[in-house]
Design a protein around this motif. Structure first.
Motif, PDB file in Angstrom:
ATOM      1  N   MET A 245       0.750  -1.250  -0.109  1.00 16.26           N
ATOM      2  CA  MET A 245      -0.068   0.039  -0.001  1.00 16.26           C
ATOM      3  C   MET A 245       0.888   1.399   0.058  1.00 16.26           C
ATOM      4  SD  MET A 245      -3.234   1.045   2.454  1.00 16.26           S
ATOM      5  CE  MET A 245      -2.213   1.603   3.844  1.00 16.26           C
ATOM      6  N   VAL A 246       0.837   2.135  -1.031  1.00 14.47           N
ATOM      7  CA  VAL A 246       1.595   3.302  -1.194  1.00 14.47           C
ATOM      8  C   VAL A 246       0.740   4.388  -0.311  1.00 14.47           C
ATOM      9  CG1 VAL A 246       2.270   5.113  -2.584  1.00 14.47           C
ATOM     10  CG2 VAL A 246       2.771   2.911  -3.258  1.00 14.47           C
ATOM     11  N   VAL A 247       1.210   5.031   0.580  1.00 15.04           N
ATOM     12  CA  VAL A 247       0.751   6.324   0.914  1.00 15.04           C
ATOM     13  C   VAL A 247       1.685   7.709   0.946  1.00 15.04           C
ATOM     14  CG1 VAL A 247      -0.047   7.305   3.306  1.00 15.04           C
ATOM     15  CG2 VAL A 247      -0.071   4.564   3.111  1.00 15.04           C
ATOM     16  N   ASP A 248       1.135   8.371   0.132  1.00 13.83           N
ATOM     17  CA  ASP A 248       1.949   9.590  -0.014  1.00 13.83           C
ATOM     18  C   ASP A 248       1.055  10.706   0.332  1.00 13.83           C
ATOM     19  OD1 ASP A 248       3.166  11.833  -1.330  1.00 13.83           O
ATOM     20  OD2 ASP A 248       3.257  10.972  -3.402  1.00 13.83           O
ATOM     21  N   ALA A 249       1.613  11.394   1.586  1.00 10.89           N
ATOM     22  CA  ALA A 249       0.475  12.509   2.115  1.00 10.89           C
ATOM     23  C   ALA A 249       1.354  13.226   2.953  1.00 10.89           C
ATOM     24  CB  ALA A 249      -0.503  11.629   2.876  1.00 10.89           C
ATOM     25  N   GLY A 250       1.002  14.468   3.064  1.00  9.86           N
ATOM     26  CA  GLY A 250       1.338  15.526   3.797  1.00  9.86           C
ATOM     27  C   GLY A 250       0.482  16.573   4.342  1.00  9.86           C
ATOM     28  N   CYS A 251       1.016  17.529   5.088  1.00  8.29           N
ATOM     29  CA  CYS A 251      -0.085  18.279   5.693  1.00  8.29           C
ATOM     30  C   CYS A 251       0.506  19.890   5.324  1.00  8.29           C
ATOM     31  CB  CYS A 251      -0.404  18.286   7.078  1.00  8.29           C
ATOM     32  SG  CYS A 251       0.873  18.339   7.949  1.00  8.29           S
ATOM     33  N   GLU A 252      -0.472  20.967   5.435  1.00 11.61           N
ATOM     34  CA  GLU A 252       0.218  22.252   5.410  1.00 11.61           C
ATOM     35  C   GLU A 252      -0.406  23.073   6.885  1.00 11.61           C
ATOM     36  OE1 GLU A 252      -1.005  24.291   1.723  1.00 11.61           O
ATOM     37  OE2 GLU A 252      -2.602  25.013   2.968  1.00 11.61           O
ATOM     38  N   SER A 253       0.567  23.905   7.378  1.00 12.39           N
ATOM     39  CA  SER A 253       0.246  24.723   8.366  1.00 12.39           C
ATOM     40  C   SER A 253      -0.861  25.678   7.932  1.00 12.39           C
ATOM     41  CB  SER A 253       1.431  25.563   8.937  1.00 12.39           C
ATOM     42  OG  SER A 253       0.987  26.500   9.508  1.00 12.39           O
ATOM     43  N   GLN A 254      -2.021  25.675   8.783  1.00 13.56           N
ATOM     44  CA  GLN A 254      -3.093  26.355   8.674  1.00 13.56           C
ATOM     45  C   GLN A 254      -2.783  28.109   8.834  1.00 13.56           C
ATOM     46  OE1 GLN A 254      -6.475  25.168   8.838  1.00 13.56           O
ATOM     47  NE2 GLN A 254      -7.239  27.069   8.208  1.00 13.56           N
ATOM     48  N   GLU A 255      -1.671  28.284   9.636  1.00  7.06           N
ATOM     49  CA  GLU A 255      -1.352  29.725   9.861  1.00  7.06           C
ATOM     50  C   GLU A 255      -0.382  30.147   8.743  1.00  7.06           C
ATOM     51  OE1 GLU A 255       0.044  32.380  13.342  1.00  7.06           O
ATOM     52  OE2 GLU A 255       0.073  30.134  13.672  1.00  7.06           O
ATOM     53  N   THR A 256       0.651  29.445   8.505  1.00  5.79           N
ATOM     54  CA  THR A 256       1.791  29.801   7.478  1.00  5.79           C
ATOM     55  C   THR A 256       1.902  29.159   6.399  1.00  5.79           C
ATOM     56  OG1 THR A 256       3.404  28.358   8.757  1.00  5.79           O
ATOM     57  CG2 THR A 256       3.257  30.497   9.682  1.00  5.79           C
ATOM     58  N   LEU A 257       1.155  28.171   5.973  1.00  9.38           N
ATOM     59  CA  LEU A 257       0.980  27.458   4.806  1.00  9.38           C
ATOM     60  C   LEU A 257       2.255  26.653   4.368  1.00  9.38           C
ATOM     61  CD1 LEU A 257      -0.708  30.209   2.634  1.00  9.38           C
ATOM     62  CD2 LEU A 257      -1.769  28.757   4.269  1.00  9.38           C
ATOM     63  N   TYR A 258       3.353  26.468   5.218  1.00  6.95           N
ATOM     64  CA  TYR A 258       4.420  25.653   5.074  1.00  6.95           C
ATOM     65  C   TYR A 258       3.745  24.101   4.973  1.00  6.95           C
ATOM     66  CZ  TYR A 258       7.236  29.729   4.789  1.00  6.95           C
ATOM     67  OH  TYR A 258       7.808  30.741   4.455  1.00  6.95           O
ATOM     68  N   SER A 259       4.343  23.294   4.212  1.00  6.57           N
ATOM     69  CA  SER A 259       3.903  22.127   4.109  1.00  6.57           C
ATOM     70  C   SER A 259       5.076  20.798   4.159  1.00  6.57           C
ATOM     71  CB  SER A 259       3.463  21.718   2.725  1.00  6.57           C
ATOM     72  OG  SER A 259       4.607  22.115   1.646  1.00  6.57           O
ATOM     73  N   SER A 260       4.363  19.564   4.215  1.00  7.51           N
ATOM     74  CA  SER A 260       5.451  18.341   3.948  1.00  7.51           C
ATOM     75  C   SER A 260       4.752  17.549   3.241  1.00  7.51           C
ATOM     76  CB  SER A 260       5.255  17.806   5.374  1.00  7.51           C
ATOM     77  OG  SER A 260       3.929  17.190   5.925  1.00  7.51           O
ATOM     78  N   ASP A 261       5.543  16.529   2.814  1.00  5.07           N
ATOM     79  CA  ASP A 261       5.117  15.741   1.376  1.00  5.07           C
ATOM     80  C   ASP A 261       6.018  14.385   2.023  1.00  5.07           C
ATOM     81  OD1 ASP A 261       4.812  14.312  -0.691  1.00  5.07           O
ATOM     82  OD2 ASP A 261       5.662  15.832  -2.102  1.00  5.07           O
ATOM     83  N   ILE A 262       5.636  13.310   2.359  1.00  3.38           N
ATOM     84  CA  ILE A 262       6.041  12.086   2.561  1.00  3.38           C
ATOM     85  C   ILE A 262       5.435  10.647   2.003  1.00  3.38           C
ATOM     86  CG2 ILE A 262       6.648  10.371   4.603  1.00  3.38           C
ATOM     87  CD1 ILE A 262       8.300  13.174   4.758  1.00  3.38           C
ATOM     88  N   THR A 263       6.177   9.889   1.515  1.00  5.51           N
ATOM     89  CA  THR A 263       5.642   8.653   1.171  1.00  5.51           C
ATOM     90  C   THR A 263       6.284   7.559   1.747  1.00  5.51           C
ATOM     91  OG1 THR A 263       5.315   9.683  -1.306  1.00  5.51           O
ATOM     92  CG2 THR A 263       5.014   7.506  -0.871  1.00  5.51           C
ATOM     93  N   ARG A 264       5.339   6.576   2.362  1.00  5.68           N
ATOM     94  CA  ARG A 264       5.948   5.258   2.674  1.00  5.68           C
ATOM     95  C   ARG A 264       5.066   4.381   1.877  1.00  5.68           C
ATOM     96  NH1 ARG A 264       9.530   7.723   3.846  1.00  5.68           N
ATOM     97  NH2 ARG A 264      10.439   7.817   6.068  1.00  5.68           N
TER      98      ARG A 264
END
Ligand code: GLY
Length: 463
Positions: A245-264
């Motif tokens: 199962m590929v999971v490619d997901a990240g989130c972003e800060s509600q306040e400053t909009l900076y993000s993450s992008d991780i896959t496992r």
């Protein structure tokens, strides 16, 4: 939100890049979901937020390079708004938060631009990507919506890319917080990936973790037992033993909009089979070799090709490829299994600044984008600099339609063992992705380490 000095410093840096004219920055507005009053969650434009910090709809800003002034425009709320939205800061108060004293109601923006146009001053604007912004700019500037992209200011694009590419300490801290939320999202997915679950249950749970701990997901969650489809957003399958199962997901800060992008990529049920482990370890080696090579000055395309060679060499070792590895990669034969780029810039956008034009962000006069299938899809090819935040995301996929086509064409028969590849058509895909900061001396993998080796993943899945 950062302190006002940070936004003032960013604008000052842009003043130093672009000496003349006026730059206009329309903020984003609300976008209708199914009728005008029912909108998608508001998302500010990243460049607007970078220079002006205020993540509210219906604002606009101007940087006047000739007169060395910054301006923020937006309407103060009236009683009708207060009844529905509660009290809101005035535009003057919002300006103060980001170090701007020249504030006015929104009509002032249109008046400013019209006057500048009448005086024949140069108006710089970035290529708009939303329909609403295109219509507004088209009306204001008298340029047809279809012509706006071609009329955008290359000087402004280059100036913004130069500044936003180099992440400062406070930006890196924000990105790192988002990677730590991604740690929770991914380890939760690992614990949930038991046979009988529906992908949607896991996808929904990890999206909830993003919302509860940071803000929205930084792009729609990619989660599938059919990981051979690179961006698979269909979450209706029941997951079964024997699938990865590929999971490619990240989130972003509600306040400053900076993000993450991780896959496992994880084995449903928690235990890798021999065949899964063999392919997984090749991708892991490509991920680790690429990370080890990241340092200032190296062209990222070179790192991409190092990952491609690691993949080709590994596949040769298990009999799926053959022949000379360097020649196979130079010809592009690896792209049957690794048909995408190694990574991209990351920041306030998960593909950072992609709206400004991929080639402005990822390429330059020295590094021109390849036209070869596979390497052509590399979003970032140019030399790395300290302060870049980038993804490293090699993968191996068995895409039945692509295998069928290449085999029928007899493509790269000197490098690919099609008979053996046939027996992997039911395998799916594997991708492993981390977020990396380029430092003065090399690099740093951002955030709390997310389980990545076979042993680490099996340990988390065991509970
Ligand atoms: N992680 C999704 C993408 O890079 O497009």
């Amino acid at each position: 939100m950062f302190n006002p000095e940070i936004y003032a410093k960013r604008r000052k840096s842009l003043h130093n890049e672009i000496k003349t004219g006026v730059a206009i920055f329309p903020g984003n507005g609300e976008v209708a979901f199914n009728y005008p009053a029912n909108t998608y969650h508001f998302r500010q434009d990243s460049t607007f937020s970078y220079f002006f910090g205020v993540n509210q709809p219906d604002l606009a800003a101007i940087i006047d390079f000739d007169n060395d002034t910054d301006h923020l425009f937006g309407n103060d709320v009236d009683m009708d708004d207060i009844i529905w939205m509660g009290p809101q800061p005035s535009i003057a108060e919002r300006g103060k938060l980001v170090g701007i004293t020249n504030t006015a109601q929104f009509a002032g923006f249109e008046a400013f631009v019209k006057e500048a146009l009448a005086k024949g001053r140069k108006i710089h604007f970035l290529p708009p990507y939303r329909g609403e912004t295109k219509i507004m700019l088209s009306d204001l500037l008298g340029i047809a919506p279809a012509q706006l992209k071609a009329s955008a200011s290359e000087d402004l694009i280059r100036g913004v890319v130069k500044l936003r590419s180099i992440k400062s300490t406070e930006e890196i801290a924000e990105i790192e917080k988002m990677v730590d939320v991604a740690y929770l999202m991914h380890t939760t997915a690992m614990k949930m990936a038991q046979p009988g679950k529906i992908e949607q249950e896991i996808a929904g749970t990890i999206e909830g973790i993003a919302l509860a701990n940071a803000g929205p997901v930084s792009f729609p969650v990619i989660l599938s037992i059919n990981g051979q489809t690179l961006h698979n957003h269909y979450h209706g399958n029941t997951i079964t033993e024997g699938r990865m199962m590929v999971v490619d997901a990240g989130c972003e800060s509600q306040e400053t909009l900076y993000s993450s992008d991780i896959t496992r990529t994880i084995p449903v049920g928690g235990k890798f089979s021999q065949r899964q482990r063999e392919i997984y370890d090749i991708v892991l080696k490509a991920n680790l070799n690429a990370i080890a090579a990241i340092k200032p000055g190296i062209p990222y395309r070179e790192v991409h090709l190092l990952a491609a060679k690691t993949i080709a060499e590994g596949l040769k070792h298990i009999g799926l490829m053959k022949g000379d590895t360097d020649a196979a990669v130079a010809a592009g034969a690896h792209a049957l299994f690794f048909p995408h780029g190694l990574g991209h810039m990351m920041g306030m956008d998960v593909h950072d600044m992609e709206n400004l034009g991929e080639n402005f962000v990822g390429y330059d006069e020295e590094t021109i984008r390849s036209k070869q299938f596979g390497t052509a899809f590399l979003r970032l090819g140019r030399r790395l600099q300290p302060g870049f935040v980038i993804t490293v995301e090699p993968g191996i996929y068995f895409i039945p339609d692509l295998i069928k086509q290449w085999k029928a064409e007899g493509k790269f028969i000197e490098f690919i063992n099609y008979d053996k590849v046939e027996s992997y058509k039911d395998f799916g895909g594997i991708r492993i992705e981390d977020d990396i900061l380029v430092t003065e001396s090399g690099n740093r993998v951002l955030g709390k380490p997310i389980p990545k080796t076979v042993e680490e993943i099996e340990a988390v899945m065991k509970g």
